[in-house]
Structure formats: C-alpha cells, structure tokens
Design an enzyme around this catalytic site. Sequence first.
Site, mmCIF file in Angstrom:
data_model
loop_
_atom_site.group_PDB
_atom_site.id
_atom_site.type_symbol
_atom_site.label_atom_id
_atom_site.label_comp_id
_atom_site.label_asym_id
_atom_site.label_seq_id
_atom_site.Cartn_x
_atom_site.Cartn_y
_atom_site.Cartn_z
ATOM 1 N N THR A 156 0.823 0.317 6.416
ATOM 2 C CA THR A 156 0.909 -0.605 5.288
ATOM 3 C C THR A 156 1.114 -2.001 5.858
ATOM 4 O O THR A 156 1.520 -2.152 7.007
ATOM 5 C CB THR A 156 2.064 -0.213 4.331
ATOM 6 O OG1 THR A 156 2.156 -1.162 3.268
ATOM 7 C CG2 THR A 156 3.401 -0.147 5.042
ATOM 8 N N GLY A 157 0.800 -3.002 5.071
ATOM 9 C CA GLY A 157 0.965 -4.378 5.549
ATOM 10 C C GLY A 157 -0.374 -5.058 5.758
ATOM 11 O O GLY A 157 -1.377 -4.682 5.132
ATOM 12 N N ARG A 159 -13.358 -8.621 0.128
ATOM 13 C CA ARG A 159 -12.483 -8.324 1.272
ATOM 14 C C ARG A 159 -11.995 -6.866 1.214
ATOM 15 O O ARG A 159 -11.591 -6.362 0.164
ATOM 16 C CB ARG A 159 -11.295 -9.275 1.265
ATOM 17 C CG ARG A 159 -10.294 -9.063 2.403
ATOM 18 C CD ARG A 159 -9.175 -8.116 2.046
ATOM 19 N NE ARG A 159 -8.176 -8.011 3.102
ATOM 20 C CZ ARG A 159 -7.204 -7.110 3.116
ATOM 21 N NH1 ARG A 159 -7.099 -6.238 2.146
ATOM 22 N NH2 ARG A 159 -6.348 -7.052 4.099
ATOM 23 N N VAL A 160 -12.036 -6.213 2.348
ATOM 24 C CA VAL A 160 -11.519 -4.846 2.464
ATOM 25 C C VAL A 160 -10.571 -4.829 3.659
ATOM 26 O O VAL A 160 -10.878 -5.406 4.709
ATOM 27 C CB VAL A 160 -12.674 -3.840 2.675
ATOM 28 C CG1 VAL A 160 -12.135 -2.456 3.013
ATOM 29 C CG2 VAL A 160 -13.560 -3.769 1.437
ATOM 30 N N GLY A 161 -9.431 -4.182 3.506
ATOM 31 C CA GLY A 161 -8.452 -4.117 4.592
ATOM 32 C C GLY A 161 -8.526 -2.801 5.333
ATOM 33 O O GLY A 161 -9.573 -2.165 5.442
ATOM 34 N N ASP A 162 -7.389 -2.397 5.853
ATOM 35 C CA ASP A 162 -7.315 -1.180 6.678
ATOM 36 C C ASP A 162 -7.254 0.099 5.856
ATOM 37 O O ASP A 162 -7.638 1.170 6.343
ATOM 38 C CB ASP A 162 -6.053 -1.232 7.550
ATOM 39 C CG ASP A 162 -4.790 -1.304 6.688
ATOM 40 O OD1 ASP A 162 -4.757 -2.132 5.744
ATOM 41 O OD2 ASP A 162 -3.855 -0.514 6.931
ATOM 42 N N GLY A 208 -3.656 -5.719 6.612
ATOM 43 C CA GLY A 208 -4.718 -4.816 7.043
ATOM 44 C C GLY A 208 -5.550 -5.328 8.196
ATOM 45 O O GLY A 208 -5.970 -4.542 9.057
ATOM 46 N N THR A 232 0.826 -1.211 0.000
ATOM 47 C CA THR A 232 0.000 0.000 0.000
ATOM 48 C C THR A 232 0.861 1.262 0.000
ATOM 49 O O THR A 232 1.851 1.323 0.717
ATOM 50 C CB THR A 232 -0.823 0.015 1.308
ATOM 51 O OG1 THR A 232 -1.577 -1.182 1.340
ATOM 52 C CG2 THR A 232 -1.698 1.230 1.412
HETATM 53 N N1 GLY Z 1 -2.809 -2.721 3.945
HETATM 54 C C1 GLY Z 1 -3.486 -3.115 2.795
HETATM 55 C C2 GLY Z 1 -4.492 -4.153 3.011
HETATM 56 O O1 GLY Z 1 -4.395 -4.944 3.920
HETATM 57 O O2 GLY Z 1 -5.423 -4.221 2.225
#
Ligand code: GLY
Length: 334
Positions: free
Chosen positions: A245-246, A222-225, A248, A194
């Site tokens: 980043t990383g 799926r949605v992350g942070d 999520g 990210t």
């Molecule tokens: N940090 C990006 C994600 O996990 O989608």
Amino acid sequence: MKRRHFIKNAALSGAGLAIGNSLIGCNDKPSEEKKTESTMMTTINNSPIAICTWAFTGANAKAGEELSKGVKALDAAISGVEVEEENLKNTTVGKGGAPDREGNVTLDACVMDSDGDCGSVLCVENITNVAALAKLVMTETPHVILAAEGAEEFAYAQGFKKDNLLTEDSKKAWQEWLKSPEYKPLINIENHDTIGMLCMDKDGDIAGACTTSGLSYKMKGRVGDSPIIGSGLFIDNEIGGAVATGMGEEVLKTVGSFLIVELMRNGMSPQKACEEAVNRITSKNDRYKDFQIAYIAMNKAGETGSYCIHKGFTYMKYQDGKNENVHSDYFDKA
Ligand code: GLY
C-alpha cells in the site's frame, strides 16, 4: 480441465500456437505429493489466517469468518475487500473513492490464487466490486489483465450492475481541491489507503486480493501498483504472499511484492523480507520523506510481518477468532 484452462488452450490453438500450459504459466494444481508437503509446513492447528493493510477491521473480520467456515482463501479475500469497496466513507477504495483530476473515479484491482493463476483490472469506471471482476478475468477469459472500457464491458457481460462511484462527499472534496489544484500525495491519507489482503485457508493454501481507487486527483489514466501482479500483490503458495500500500509508483519500480516472496524463498522471515523491500526504496530514493510505502507478508508457516517507511501504518490480523490491529515497525525514525 478447469474452464480457464479450456478457454486459454482454445484461444491459443485458434491462433495456431502449440504452447503447452506449463510454458504459459498455467499449470494444473500442484501434485498431491507437493500439496501434502506444503500443507505440512502450514499452521500447527490448521487455524486460518487473514491479514490486511490498515485498520480495515470489518473487512478482515469478514475474511476471517469466511475462512473459519471453510471458504477457500481467494473467495475469503474477495469477500473481505468487498466490505471496503462498498464502504462509501472510504475515499481510497471502491465506491466513494476520490476521483482523478477530471472527476472520474477509476478503480484498480487484482487477485492471485494459490495455484498461481491471477487476474487484474485497471482504470475501471462504474463498477464497485473490482476484485471480484479481476477474479472473473482470471477464470473466464484467456487473459490476465483487462483495462478501462474493455474491463467495464466485460463486467456488464458477467452481470455486474453499472454504479455511480462518485459520491456527493467525494465530489465536494474534489471541487474544493479544484480551487487550488496542487498534486501532493499525502502520507497515511486519513490513516488508510489501498486494501491488500492475504488469506490462508484451512487447507493451508494462500491467496490474496488488492483493490484501490488509486491516488486522489491523479492524472486521467494513471494506474499504480495495486493491480499489477508482482508489485501490489504476489503469491507463491509454496512460499507465501505479500501485498503493498502507499505510493504505487515506488512499489512498481522495485516490484515490491514479488521481491518479498523471493526473499522469503531464500530464507528470510516475512518481517525481514518486508524490511528489505522498504530498504530497497529508501536506499535509492532520497525523496522517501515525501511518501509512504507499507508492505505486509505471510509465509507458508503462517508467520506474518510488516514494515513501512513512516510511522502510522497498521495492519489487521485475524487468527483463532481474534481480529487484532497490529502497529507496524517503520524505517524513518529520525
Ligand atoms: N497503492 C495505490 C496506488 O498507488 O494506486
């Protein structure tokens, strides 16, 4: 009155709700008195600063150059991250990003401005510049988040062009993955992930943007942070900002970026605050060896910091015309 405030007020009064702007977190800009006070705390020579996750040299240089020309922090951050959204070789952000298990590239992004306003889009297909789209959610709707088809339809209404985000290279890699489809997120995937960016402009105002294609071969939906305000990005212009980043899922569980800004509010340096946010994760989760998380942060004095779980994370810092790659300290030294 700004357009967003007008729409928001109109929408609320239409619903028969007598809620003032301050109660819905939609305050006007800080008073002149407050602004002078916070500006006095900023960089000594009013030299703007841009920092971003990973070695996204061109993106950070673009933001830094925009800031040097006098562009405000949020627009500079969006111009910067757009470089990676449009970079077809980048498989973790924007067009060319790795798809989900079904072959759909879905993008997530958010922005947060120095006045506390924010916008976010989740799981968007066919639109490349999702950080700019998130800004329009902020400025042109009464909402903070638009998802999936709704976000895409809004994009077309705002003049965005439909784009096929799945490049031939990403398609080939996905088809290869399908031969033995094991879901195993990589640490420091291709040494990037990210892009999260924080900018401080010539007025000392801080804003940021965060944009990603999310985890490669994630489950559909799926949605992350990254598009979640407080997790992937948080700004308080009186204090500073942070981005993540990383993995999520782990950032979401600890609302990492908000945590860092609150720790800075309580007196920690950006460096210490990033370390504490990583420690929150590693102290509660013995699976940390299997995933990477990295944070970068900036305070109102223009100090920056970063920390991550595993060796290998770097970030970019632009100041006084210099754009440097900084190696982050890390937790797992075993
Ligand atoms: N940090 C990006 C994600 O996990 O989608």
